[in-house]
Design a protein around this motif. Structure first.
Motif, PDB file in Angstrom:
ATOM      1  N   THR A  30      49.358  79.610   2.241  1.00 23.44           N
ATOM      2  CA  THR A  30      49.814  78.386   1.722  1.00 23.44           C
ATOM      3  C   THR A  30      48.948  78.161   0.319  1.00 23.44           C
ATOM      4  OG1 THR A  30      48.239  77.021   2.694  1.00 23.44           O
ATOM      5  CG2 THR A  30      50.551  77.164   3.470  1.00 23.44           C
ATOM      6  N   LEU A  49      52.966  80.570  -0.122  1.00 20.83           N
ATOM      7  CA  LEU A  49      53.893  79.346   0.333  1.00 20.83           C
ATOM      8  C   LEU A  49      53.623  77.883  -0.184  1.00 20.83           C
ATOM      9  CD1 LEU A  49      56.279  78.384   2.144  1.00 20.83           C
ATOM     10  CD2 LEU A  49      54.727  78.183   4.064  1.00 20.83           C
ATOM     11  N   GLY A  51      53.681  74.917   1.205  1.00  8.78           N
ATOM     12  CA  GLY A  51      54.421  74.280   2.396  1.00  8.78           C
ATOM     13  C   GLY A  51      54.606  73.191   2.262  1.00  8.78           C
ATOM     14  N   ASP A  52      55.485  72.610   3.047  1.00 12.92           N
ATOM     15  CA  ASP A  52      55.364  71.004   3.167  1.00 12.92           C
ATOM     16  C   ASP A  52      54.313  70.561   4.083  1.00 12.92           C
ATOM     17  OD1 ASP A  52      56.285  71.848   5.768  1.00 12.92           O
ATOM     18  OD2 ASP A  52      58.173  70.738   5.653  1.00 12.92           O
ATOM     19  N   SER A  53      53.462  71.512   4.604  1.00 12.58           N
ATOM     20  CA  SER A  53      52.059  71.150   5.146  1.00 12.58           C
ATOM     21  C   SER A  53      51.290  70.233   4.052  1.00 12.58           C
ATOM     22  CB  SER A  53      51.328  72.309   5.656  1.00 12.58           C
ATOM     23  OG  SER A  53      51.470  73.302   4.774  1.00 12.58           O
ATOM     24  N   ASP A  91      58.903  75.058   0.336  1.00 12.76           N
ATOM     25  CA  ASP A  91      59.561  74.599   1.450  1.00 12.76           C
ATOM     26  C   ASP A  91      60.574  73.579   1.122  1.00 12.76           C
ATOM     27  OD1 ASP A  91      59.177  75.389   3.984  1.00 12.76           O
ATOM     28  OD2 ASP A  91      56.985  74.535   4.159  1.00 12.76           O
ATOM     29  N   LYS A 121      62.224  77.942   1.423  1.00 13.46           N
ATOM     30  CA  LYS A 121      62.281  78.046   2.762  1.00 13.46           C
ATOM     31  C   LYS A 121      62.788  76.911   3.620  1.00 13.46           C
ATOM     32  CE  LYS A 121      58.087  77.892   5.191  1.00 13.46           C
ATOM     33  NZ  LYS A 121      58.299  76.981   6.306  1.00 13.46           N
ATOM     34  N   HIS A 145      62.937  79.646   9.065  1.00 17.46           N
ATOM     35  CA  HIS A 145      61.509  79.276   9.704  1.00 17.46           C
ATOM     36  C   HIS A 145      62.193  78.992  11.087  1.00 17.46           C
ATOM     37  CE1 HIS A 145      57.669  76.830   9.656  1.00 17.46           C
ATOM     38  NE2 HIS A 145      57.820  76.952  10.903  1.00 17.46           N
ATOM     39  N   VAL A 188      60.016  83.085   9.062  1.00 19.15           N
ATOM     40  CA  VAL A 188      58.844  82.586   9.638  1.00 19.15           C
ATOM     41  C   VAL A 188      59.120  82.379  11.061  1.00 19.15           C
ATOM     42  CG1 VAL A 188      56.917  80.833   9.682  1.00 19.15           C
ATOM     43  CG2 VAL A 188      57.467  81.682   7.541  1.00 19.15           C
ATOM     44  N   GLU A 190      57.174  80.602  14.209  1.00 20.93           N
ATOM     45  CA  GLU A 190      55.730  79.846  14.424  1.00 20.93           C
ATOM     46  C   GLU A 190      55.468  79.706  15.764  1.00 20.93           C
ATOM     47  OE1 GLU A 190      55.231  76.605  11.632  1.00 20.93           O
ATOM     48  OE2 GLU A 190      53.584  75.685  12.664  1.00 20.93           O
ATOM     49  N   ILE A 211      53.058  82.808  12.461  1.00 20.60           N
ATOM     50  CA  ILE A 211      52.006  81.990  12.511  1.00 20.60           C
ATOM     51  C   ILE A 211      51.779  81.885  14.151  1.00 20.60           C
ATOM     52  CG2 ILE A 211      53.427  80.323  11.665  1.00 20.60           C
ATOM     53  CD1 ILE A 211      50.727  78.798  10.623  1.00 20.60           C
ATOM     54  N   VAL A 221      51.055  84.490   8.213  1.00 19.43           N
ATOM     55  CA  VAL A 221      51.085  83.376   7.474  1.00 19.43           C
ATOM     56  C   VAL A 221      49.850  82.217   8.146  1.00 19.43           C
ATOM     57  CG1 VAL A 221      53.009  82.073   8.008  1.00 19.43           C
ATOM     58  CG2 VAL A 221      51.926  81.441   6.172  1.00 19.43           C
ATOM     59  N   VAL A 223      47.578  78.470   6.945  1.00 23.55           N
ATOM     60  CA  VAL A 223      47.442  77.421   6.043  1.00 23.55           C
ATOM     61  C   VAL A 223      46.050  77.984   5.521  1.00 23.55           C
ATOM     62  CG1 VAL A 223      46.903  75.050   5.762  1.00 23.55           C
ATOM     63  CG2 VAL A 223      48.882  75.806   6.891  1.00 23.55           C
TER      64      VAL A 223
HETATM   65  O1  KIV Z   1      54.325  74.140   5.539  1.00 25.53           O
HETATM   66  C1  KIV Z   1      53.624  75.157   5.886  1.00 25.53           C
HETATM   67  O2  KIV Z   1      52.578  75.326   5.712  1.00 25.53           O
HETATM   68  C2  KIV Z   1      54.411  76.115   6.844  1.00 25.53           C
HETATM   69  C3  KIV Z   1      53.689  77.327   7.419  1.00 25.53           C
HETATM   70  C4  KIV Z   1      52.756  76.705   8.438  1.00 25.53           C
HETATM   71  C5  KIV Z   1      54.518  78.412   7.816  1.00 25.53           C
HETATM   72  O3  KIV Z   1      55.629  76.165   6.888  1.00 25.53           O
END
Ligand code: KIV
Length: 272
Positions: A30, A49, A51-53, A91, A121, A145, A188, A190, A211, A221, A223
């Protein structure tokens, strides 16, 4: 097993399929901002990525649900400006694709147009097949995902390993097949059992990126803040920390505070 690595100037969705075919593992990490993405890209990570994380890591929310489409586009455009080699995947955030396929397409188009990213994604399988199909028809590459899908955390109730039971494992396998048939370029997986992830990877022709899904898949993958040890309170079994940046940064910043208080900083050489 050592595999000859092809040199890529720019990773595309086609390069990822080639990597799967040649047995070269895919690296994905990410990034949410320009400075981090520049380092990640220069280290030859294949896929970045957005990511929405970011909702957890950057904004401090408990879940990924609050982040908005506008915020994802802001993060993504910063990353795109830094990425010279990596494929940038973004994302689609919660609430911007679940209502109907028209809304999903509008959100995907906004991400592609306003950020300059290369793919999006989505989380889920058969429940969102109309939206995935419509986005793909518009020529936008889609990564799926499955497994632990954090946007559905309130349905699951916990972040524990998914698809341990037969019924959920069967659904995951058929969702993976469906996403492949629809035309997704990768998926992905998870936090699912390694044997199940390997079975899925062997049953589809598109890359499976794991992951917490073991080593039998086509890529990994993480973070980036977890890998660097900045999120020191988060230690799931699947995470390998390559640094302990939280401690190193805390030490450096405390030293700065001391130097300011003691008038050691700035010295003559650091002054005009
Ligand atoms: O949002 C994110 O970081 C993810 C990863 C954990 C795959 O979707």
């Amino acid at each position: 097993m050592s595999v000859a690595k092809k040199e890529y100037k720019r990773i595309t969705v086609k390069s990822l399929i080639e990597m799967k075919q040649s047995g070269e593992k895919i690296s994905m990490l990410t990034s949410y901002d320009y400075s981090m993405a520049k380092i990640v890209d220069a280290a030859n990570v294949d896929v970045i990525l957005v990511g929405d994380s970011a909702s957890n890591v950057i904004a401090g929310h408990e879940t990924t649900l609050p982040i908005t489409l506008d915020q994802m586009i802001y993060h993504a455009s910063s990353v795109v400006r830094a990425a010279k080699r990596a494929l940038v995947v973004v994302d689609i955030p919660f609430g911007s694709y679940q209502s109907d396929s028209k809304e999903a397409l509008r959100s995907a188009i906004r991400i592609m147009k306003e950020s300059g990213a290369h793919a999006i994604k989505v989380e889920g399988g058969t429940e969102i097949k109309g939206s995935v199909g419509r986005i793909l028809q518009a020529g936008i590459p889609v990564m799926g995902h499955l497994g632990l899908t954090p946007q559905s955390i309130y349905k699951f109730g916990t972040y524990t390993v998914r698809a341990k039971e037969e019924e959920e494992a069967e659904k995951l396998k058929s969702d993976a097949k469906l996403l492949e048939e629809l035309g997704c370029f990768a998926i992905v997986l998870e936090k699912i059992p390694a044997t199940l992830a390997q079975e899925v990877a062997e049953s589809v022709s598109i890359p499976i990126i794991g992951i917490g899904a073991g080593n039998g898949v086509d890529g990994q993958v993480l973070v980036v803040h977890d890998l660097l040890g900045m999120t020191h309170e988060f230690h799931p079994r699947f995470l390998r920390r390559y640094m302990n940046l939280y401690d190193d940064m805390s030490e450096a910043i405390s030293q700065y505070v001391d130097d300011v208080k003691s008038r050691d900083f700035p010295n003559d050489d650091e002054s005009y």
